[in-house]
Each structure stands twice: as C-alpha cells, then as structure tokens.
Design a protein around this motif. Structure first.
Motif, mmCIF file in Angstrom:
data_model
loop_
_atom_site.group_PDB
_atom_site.id
_atom_site.type_symbol
_atom_site.label_atom_id
_atom_site.label_comp_id
_atom_site.label_asym_id
_atom_site.label_seq_id
_atom_site.Cartn_x
_atom_site.Cartn_y
_atom_site.Cartn_z
ATOM 1 N N MET A 188 0.836 -1.189 0.000
ATOM 2 C CA MET A 188 0.000 0.000 0.000
ATOM 3 C C MET A 188 0.878 1.249 0.000
ATOM 4 S SD MET A 188 -3.257 -0.967 0.206
ATOM 5 C CE MET A 188 -4.453 -0.302 1.278
ATOM 6 N N ALA A 189 1.115 1.826 1.163
ATOM 7 C CA ALA A 189 1.866 3.082 1.258
ATOM 8 C C ALA A 189 3.352 2.805 1.428
ATOM 9 C CB ALA A 189 1.357 3.897 2.428
ATOM 10 N N VAL A 190 4.172 3.704 0.908
ATOM 11 C CA VAL A 190 5.616 3.598 1.114
ATOM 12 C C VAL A 190 6.109 4.634 2.115
ATOM 13 C CG1 VAL A 190 6.151 2.516 -1.090
ATOM 14 C CG2 VAL A 190 6.087 4.998 -0.932
ATOM 15 N N CYS A 191 5.297 5.682 2.384
ATOM 16 C CA CYS A 191 5.651 6.676 3.397
ATOM 17 C C CYS A 191 4.368 7.261 3.968
ATOM 18 C CB CYS A 191 6.510 7.780 2.779
ATOM 19 S SG CYS A 191 6.974 9.071 3.950
ATOM 20 N N ILE A 192 4.345 7.407 5.291
ATOM 21 C CA ILE A 192 3.217 8.036 5.976
ATOM 22 C C ILE A 192 3.790 9.091 6.909
ATOM 23 C CG2 ILE A 192 1.346 7.691 7.634
ATOM 24 C CD1 ILE A 192 0.902 4.946 6.443
ATOM 25 N N ALA A 193 3.226 10.303 6.834
ATOM 26 C CA ALA A 193 3.725 11.403 7.651
ATOM 27 C C ALA A 193 2.568 12.135 8.315
ATOM 28 C CB ALA A 193 4.518 12.379 6.801
ATOM 29 N N VAL A 194 2.818 12.588 9.546
ATOM 30 C CA VAL A 194 1.888 13.442 10.274
ATOM 31 C C VAL A 194 2.630 14.749 10.512
ATOM 32 C CG1 VAL A 194 0.515 13.728 12.364
ATOM 33 C CG2 VAL A 194 0.811 11.454 11.384
ATOM 34 N N ILE A 195 2.060 15.844 10.023
ATOM 35 C CA ILE A 195 2.696 17.145 10.092
ATOM 36 C C ILE A 195 1.853 18.056 10.981
ATOM 37 C CG2 ILE A 195 3.604 19.084 8.751
ATOM 38 C CD1 ILE A 195 4.869 16.388 8.038
ATOM 39 N N ALA A 196 2.503 18.747 11.918
ATOM 40 C CA ALA A 196 1.805 19.626 12.853
ATOM 41 C C ALA A 196 1.264 20.866 12.148
ATOM 42 C CB ALA A 196 2.753 20.042 13.974
ATOM 43 N N LYS A 197 0.441 21.605 12.848
ATOM 44 C CA LYS A 197 -0.152 22.831 12.306
ATOM 45 C C LYS A 197 0.929 23.820 11.865
ATOM 46 C CE LYS A 197 -3.211 26.583 13.698
ATOM 47 N NZ LYS A 197 -4.031 27.127 14.784
ATOM 48 N N GLU A 198 2.044 23.837 12.592
ATOM 49 C CA GLU A 198 3.142 24.756 12.293
ATOM 50 C C GLU A 198 4.123 24.179 11.272
ATOM 51 O OE1 GLU A 198 2.426 23.757 15.503
ATOM 52 O OE2 GLU A 198 1.240 25.518 16.059
ATOM 53 N N ASN A 199 3.759 23.094 10.608
ATOM 54 C CA ASN A 199 4.521 22.465 9.518
ATOM 55 C C ASN A 199 5.831 21.822 9.948
ATOM 56 O OD1 ASN A 199 2.547 23.013 7.658
ATOM 57 N ND2 ASN A 199 3.496 24.898 6.950
ATOM 58 N N TYR A 200 5.908 21.270 11.139
ATOM 59 C CA TYR A 200 7.041 20.421 11.510
ATOM 60 C C TYR A 200 6.522 18.998 11.698
ATOM 61 C CZ TYR A 200 5.399 21.019 16.328
ATOM 62 O OH TYR A 200 4.633 21.041 17.461
ATOM 63 N N PRO A 201 7.368 18.010 11.402
ATOM 64 C CA PRO A 201 6.885 16.619 11.436
ATOM 65 C C PRO A 201 6.676 16.102 12.857
ATOM 66 C CG PRO A 201 9.200 16.693 10.851
ATOM 67 C CD PRO A 201 8.741 18.107 10.930
ATOM 68 N N LEU A 202 5.513 15.492 13.062
ATOM 69 C CA LEU A 202 5.243 14.796 14.314
ATOM 70 C C LEU A 202 5.589 13.320 14.188
ATOM 71 C CD1 LEU A 202 1.750 16.306 15.219
ATOM 72 C CD2 LEU A 202 3.948 16.866 16.248
ATOM 73 N N TYR A 203 5.501 12.811 12.962
ATOM 74 C CA TYR A 203 5.742 11.390 12.718
ATOM 75 C C TYR A 203 5.993 11.189 11.232
ATOM 76 C CZ TYR A 203 4.859 6.328 12.748
ATOM 77 O OH TYR A 203 4.967 4.981 12.620
ATOM 78 N N ILE A 204 7.079 10.514 10.897
ATOM 79 C CA ILE A 204 7.345 10.113 9.511
ATOM 80 C C ILE A 204 7.898 8.701 9.537
ATOM 81 C CG2 ILE A 204 8.723 10.474 7.436
ATOM 82 C CD1 ILE A 204 8.675 13.385 7.874
ATOM 83 N N ARG A 205 7.303 7.857 8.718
ATOM 84 C CA ARG A 205 7.792 6.487 8.599
ATOM 85 C C ARG A 205 7.782 6.103 7.135
ATOM 86 N NH1 ARG A 205 5.775 1.078 11.398
ATOM 87 N NH2 ARG A 205 7.424 -0.256 10.615
ATOM 88 N N SER A 206 8.864 5.496 6.681
ATOM 89 C CA SER A 206 8.946 5.110 5.276
ATOM 90 C C SER A 206 9.536 3.719 5.142
ATOM 91 C CB SER A 206 9.803 6.113 4.497
ATOM 92 O OG SER A 206 11.109 6.139 5.019
ATOM 93 N N VAL A 207 9.155 3.066 4.057
ATOM 94 C CA VAL A 207 9.690 1.762 3.681
ATOM 95 C C VAL A 207 10.051 1.854 2.218
ATOM 96 C CG1 VAL A 207 9.105 -0.672 3.344
ATOM 97 C CG2 VAL A 207 8.270 0.523 5.356
ATOM 98 N N PRO A 208 11.197 1.576 1.760
ATOM 99 C CA PRO A 208 12.388 1.115 2.473
ATOM 100 C C PRO A 208 13.082 2.266 3.176
ATOM 101 C CG PRO A 208 12.873 1.338 0.146
ATOM 102 C CD PRO A 208 11.396 1.630 0.319
ATOM 103 N N THR A 209 13.836 1.956 4.204
ATOM 104 C CA THR A 209 14.445 2.999 5.030
ATOM 105 C C THR A 209 15.634 3.678 4.371
ATOM 106 O OG1 THR A 209 15.736 1.300 6.159
ATOM 107 C CG2 THR A 209 13.701 2.027 7.225
ATOM 108 N N GLN A 210 16.242 3.068 3.346
ATOM 109 C CA GLN A 210 17.399 3.703 2.707
ATOM 110 C C GLN A 210 16.991 4.936 1.891
ATOM 111 O OE1 GLN A 210 16.657 0.463 2.095
ATOM 112 N NE2 GLN A 210 16.574 0.063 -0.094
ATOM 113 N N GLY A 211 15.733 5.081 1.521
ATOM 114 C CA GLY A 211 15.264 6.249 0.788
ATOM 115 C C GLY A 211 14.548 7.251 1.672
ATOM 116 N N GLU A 212 14.837 7.211 2.960
ATOM 117 C CA GLU A 212 14.096 8.025 3.919
ATOM 118 C C GLU A 212 14.243 9.522 3.659
ATOM 119 O OE1 GLU A 212 13.366 8.173 8.729
ATOM 120 O OE2 GLU A 212 14.884 6.857 7.901
ATOM 121 N N LEU A 213 15.429 9.970 3.304
ATOM 122 C CA LEU A 213 15.648 11.397 3.055
ATOM 123 C C LEU A 213 14.827 11.880 1.857
ATOM 124 C CD1 LEU A 213 17.166 13.888 3.997
ATOM 125 C CD2 LEU A 213 19.013 13.255 2.456
ATOM 126 N N LYS A 214 14.710 11.031 0.839
ATOM 127 C CA LYS A 214 13.910 11.373 -0.337
ATOM 128 C C LYS A 214 12.445 11.543 0.044
ATOM 129 C CE LYS A 214 13.104 8.186 -3.405
ATOM 130 N NZ LYS A 214 13.179 7.231 -4.497
#
Length: 139
Positions: free
Chosen positions: A1-27
């Motif tokens: 299904m998803a390869v990355c899921i992110a939760v971003i706060a109202k002020e636009n900073y990440p509260l949660y980011i998770r990605s698969v595969p982990t080697q492409g996390e910066l992308k």
C-alpha cells in the motif's frame, strides 16, 4: 500500500514520519516537505463552498514519476500525507480515504492519551502498529 506516511503539525514540523524502504528516507522527507505547499494551496482556496470546507480529504496532491502523494487535513490543521508507489494501479480513491480515516482515528487516540504532550513527536506503539499495517510489506 503506502511507502511513506507522515503526520505534520499545524506549524509544519513533522510529528511522525515512517517510510519503507528505510534507505530512501531522506527522499521521502523531501517529498513530504514539498507536498506541504500543495496542501496550503488547497486549504487556503478563496471562495470555497461550505460543503468543501468540511471535506478533510484533499485527494491526490501531485504525482511524481515513481510515487503519488495524497493529503488530508484535520479540523485542527494537522496534516496527514501518504505516499504511494505509482506502480500500484489497483489502489482506488475510496481505499486511500479509508487509510486516512484509520490514521485519523489512531491519531485521535494518541491525542487523547493523558501522557502525550501536544506538539511532541508521536512515539505510541499502538499508532506505530496501525501505520505498519498500512505500509508496504518489504520482503
């Protein structure tokens, strides 16, 4: 299904980011960050009807060559971003909506936890397990 899921706060900073595969996390961090401009553009649309203002699901934010980026905004302006592999053509819009609904419900459970400080990164095991079920199983 998803390869990355992110939760971003109202002020636009990440509260949660998770990605698969982990080697492409910066992308994926970059993809989520660039999607925030599209989210802001969609939620600040001037002249929207009242029915459109209550719609939390933003739909497809933008497609790239490899991925499709979908967005969702809560009433408190917390943003959810799901990145899906473009090769997955069997994924329909209502399935993406249900993923966002499940993510929103789990996020609400995190917010209702009396030991969670709003604005901190999400470190809930229950939230992490819900996200894990939505992620692609990389074998």
């Amino acid at each position: 299904m998803a390869v990355c899921i992110a939760v971003i706060a109202k002020e636009n900073y990440p509260l949660y980011i998770r990605s698969v595969p982990t080697q492409g996390e910066l992308k994926f961090h970059y993809t989520v960050h660039t999607s925030l401009d599209v989210v802001e553009e969609k939620i600040s649309g001037v002249g929207k009807a009242l029915a459109d203002q209550r719609e939390l699901y933003l739909g497809l934010l933008y497609p790239t060559e490899d991925y499709k980026v979908y967005g969702y905004v809560t009433n408190s302006k917390v943003k959810f971003v799901i990145v899906v592999d473009s090769s997955n053509t069997s994924l329909r819009d209502n399935e993406i909506r249900s993923m966002f609904r499940k993510l929103h419900n789990s996020f609400t459970d995190v917010m209702c936890n009396p030991f969670y400080n709003p604005g901190d990164t999400i470190q809930s095991k229950a939230f992490d397990s819900i996200v894990s079920t939505m992620m692609v199983q990389a074998c």
